[in-house]
Scaffold this motif. Sequence first.
Motif, PDB file in Angstrom:
ATOM      1  N   GLU A  15       8.544 -16.523  -1.052  1.00  0.00           N
ATOM      2  CA  GLU A  15       9.315 -16.729  -2.285  1.00  0.00           C
ATOM      3  C   GLU A  15       8.913 -15.712  -3.344  1.00  0.00           C
ATOM      4  N   GLY A  16       7.660 -15.271  -3.326  1.00  0.00           N
ATOM      5  CA  GLY A  16       7.170 -14.283  -4.266  1.00  0.00           C
ATOM      6  C   GLY A  16       7.383 -12.848  -3.814  1.00  0.00           C
ATOM      7  N   GLY A  17       8.004 -12.675  -2.648  1.00  0.00           N
ATOM      8  CA  GLY A  17       8.312 -11.340  -2.157  1.00  0.00           C
ATOM      9  C   GLY A  17       7.283 -10.737  -1.215  1.00  0.00           C
ATOM     10  N   GLN A  18       6.253 -11.498  -0.854  1.00  0.00           N
ATOM     11  CA  GLN A  18       5.233 -10.995   0.062  1.00  0.00           C
ATOM     12  C   GLN A  18       5.566 -11.435   1.484  1.00  0.00           C
ATOM     13  N   SER A  19       5.688 -10.486   2.386  1.00  0.00           N
ATOM     14  CA  SER A  19       5.936 -10.803   3.792  1.00  0.00           C
ATOM     15  C   SER A  19       4.620 -11.217   4.451  1.00  0.00           C
ATOM     16  N   ALA A  20       4.626 -12.395   5.053  1.00  0.00           N
ATOM     17  CA  ALA A  20       3.451 -12.902   5.769  1.00  0.00           C
ATOM     18  C   ALA A  20       3.932 -13.869   6.838  1.00  0.00           C
ATOM     19  N   GLU A  21       3.261 -13.826   7.979  1.00  0.00           N
ATOM     20  CA  GLU A  21       3.666 -14.701   9.081  1.00  0.00           C
ATOM     21  C   GLU A  21       2.458 -15.143   9.883  1.00  0.00           C
ATOM     22  N   LEU A  22       2.594 -16.299  10.498  1.00  0.00           N
ATOM     23  CA  LEU A  22       1.560 -16.804  11.393  1.00  0.00           C
ATOM     24  C   LEU A  22       1.776 -16.163  12.753  1.00  0.00           C
ATOM     25  N   VAL A  23       0.734 -15.525  13.277  1.00  0.00           N
ATOM     26  CA  VAL A  23       0.804 -14.864  14.579  1.00  0.00           C
ATOM     27  C   VAL A  23      -0.374 -15.349  15.426  1.00  0.00           C
ATOM     28  N   THR A  24      -0.342 -14.995  16.686  1.00  0.00           N
ATOM     29  CA  THR A  24      -1.417 -15.364  17.598  1.00  0.00           C
ATOM     30  C   THR A  24      -1.979 -14.101  18.237  1.00  0.00           C
ATOM     31  N   ALA A  26      -4.164 -11.912  21.154  1.00  0.00           N
ATOM     32  CA  ALA A  26      -4.081 -11.868  22.613  1.00  0.00           C
ATOM     33  C   ALA A  26      -4.922 -12.971  23.245  1.00  0.00           C
ATOM     34  N   ASP A  27      -5.997 -13.386  22.562  1.00  0.00           N
ATOM     35  CA  ASP A  27      -6.830 -14.464  23.100  1.00  0.00           C
ATOM     36  C   ASP A  27      -6.497 -15.812  22.462  1.00  0.00           C
ATOM     37  N   ASN A  28      -5.271 -15.924  21.944  1.00  0.00           N
ATOM     38  CA  ASN A  28      -4.709 -17.184  21.447  1.00  0.00           C
ATOM     39  C   ASN A  28      -5.337 -17.690  20.152  1.00  0.00           C
ATOM     40  N   ARG A  29      -5.821 -16.787  19.311  1.00  0.00           N
ATOM     41  CA  ARG A  29      -6.410 -17.152  18.029  1.00  0.00           C
ATOM     42  C   ARG A  29      -5.334 -17.022  16.949  1.00  0.00           C
ATOM     43  N   PRO A  30      -5.100 -18.065  16.156  1.00  0.00           N
ATOM     44  CA  PRO A  30      -4.090 -17.953  15.098  1.00  0.00           C
ATOM     45  C   PRO A  30      -4.598 -17.085  13.941  1.00  0.00           C
ATOM     46  N   CYS A  31      -3.696 -16.293  13.396  1.00  0.00           N
ATOM     47  CA  CYS A  31      -3.998 -15.415  12.264  1.00  0.00           C
ATOM     48  C   CYS A  31      -2.775 -15.346  11.369  1.00  0.00           C
ATOM     49  N   VAL A  32      -3.008 -14.959  10.130  1.00  0.00           N
ATOM     50  CA  VAL A  32      -1.897 -14.677   9.218  1.00  0.00           C
ATOM     51  C   VAL A  32      -1.822 -13.165   9.066  1.00  0.00           C
ATOM     52  N   LEU A  33      -0.650 -12.635   9.317  1.00  0.00           N
ATOM     53  CA  LEU A  33      -0.389 -11.206   9.185  1.00  0.00           C
ATOM     54  C   LEU A  33       0.370 -10.987   7.880  1.00  0.00           C
ATOM     55  N   TYR A  34      -0.275 -10.275   6.966  1.00  0.00           N
ATOM     56  CA  TYR A  34       0.335  -9.897   5.691  1.00  0.00           C
ATOM     57  C   TYR A  34       0.880  -8.485   5.874  1.00  0.00           C
ATOM     58  N   ARG A  35       2.150  -8.290   5.582  1.00  0.00           N
ATOM     59  CA  ARG A  35       2.792  -6.973   5.718  1.00  0.00           C
ATOM     60  C   ARG A  35       2.839  -6.254   4.367  1.00  0.00           C
ATOM     61  N   ASP A  36       2.622  -4.954   4.418  1.00  0.00           N
ATOM     62  CA  ASP A  36       2.777  -4.097   3.237  1.00  0.00           C
ATOM     63  C   ASP A  36       1.996  -4.591   2.019  1.00  0.00           C
ATOM     64  N   VAL A  37       0.710  -4.847   2.227  1.00  0.00           N
ATOM     65  CA  VAL A  37      -0.158  -5.250   1.116  1.00  0.00           C
ATOM     66  C   VAL A  37      -0.419  -4.012   0.251  1.00  0.00           C
ATOM     67  N   PRO A  38      -0.220  -4.115  -1.056  1.00  0.00           N
ATOM     68  CA  PRO A  38      -0.450  -2.966  -1.939  1.00  0.00           C
ATOM     69  C   PRO A  38      -1.913  -2.501  -1.902  1.00  0.00           C
ATOM     70  N   THR A  39      -2.106  -1.200  -2.022  1.00  0.00           N
ATOM     71  CA  THR A  39      -3.446  -0.620  -2.014  1.00  0.00           C
ATOM     72  C   THR A  39      -3.625   0.285  -3.235  1.00  0.00           C
ATOM     73  N   GLY A  40      -4.848   0.699  -3.439  1.00  0.00           N
ATOM     74  CA  GLY A  40      -5.145   1.706  -4.454  1.00  0.00           C
ATOM     75  C   GLY A  40      -5.261   3.076  -3.829  1.00  0.00           C
ATOM     76  N   GLY A  41      -4.576   3.288  -2.726  1.00  0.00           N
ATOM     77  CA  GLY A  41      -4.732   4.503  -1.945  1.00  0.00           C
ATOM     78  C   GLY A  41      -4.060   5.748  -2.484  1.00  0.00           C
ATOM     79  N   THR A  42      -3.015   5.604  -3.247  1.00  0.00           N
ATOM     80  CA  THR A  42      -2.239   6.769  -3.680  1.00  0.00           C
ATOM     81  C   THR A  42      -3.084   7.867  -4.338  1.00  0.00           C
ATOM     82  N   PRO A  43      -3.998   7.547  -5.277  1.00  0.00           N
ATOM     83  CA  PRO A  43      -4.805   8.613  -5.889  1.00  0.00           C
ATOM     84  C   PRO A  43      -5.718   9.335  -4.902  1.00  0.00           C
ATOM     85  N   HIS A  44      -5.956   8.719  -3.747  1.00  0.00           N
ATOM     86  CA  HIS A  44      -6.827   9.294  -2.722  1.00  0.00           C
ATOM     87  C   HIS A  44      -6.031   9.945  -1.584  1.00  0.00           C
TER      88      HIS A  44
END
Length: 134
Positions: A15-24, A26-44
Amino acid sequence: MNLERIDRELAVLREGGQSAELVTTADNRPCVLYRDVPTGGTPHGLPPVTDTIVPVPSGYPAPPIDLAALPVGSPFINRVKGGTNSQGIISACGCEWQLASYHPHNGGGGPPWDQTKYGFHTYIDHLIAWLDRL
């Protein structure tokens, strides 16, 4: 693990515009995958966003959310707090992910874990701060 709660938290993110999904992994461990998380990388000369994956702790929400992983070979690994202290490699979504020693709710700069306040919908704030302090 409370899947219903995780679904609600991920809906808040979407709802806030952040893409995130529950994934599994390869060894069947649940995780949350956050897509396109902002970084401070541009100046570097680094990307302005990156995907980040976070394991769901066994028994969630009682235990705190802990750790974060970046794609193996990510230019951020050697720059983020705990990135050079690998906590292992996980496989998910066709990618290998390196877990970093990042513990925001356990002495890593965030407040102590409170399962009634915090969740995957608030962990994004820690990830953004983590990826901004390069």
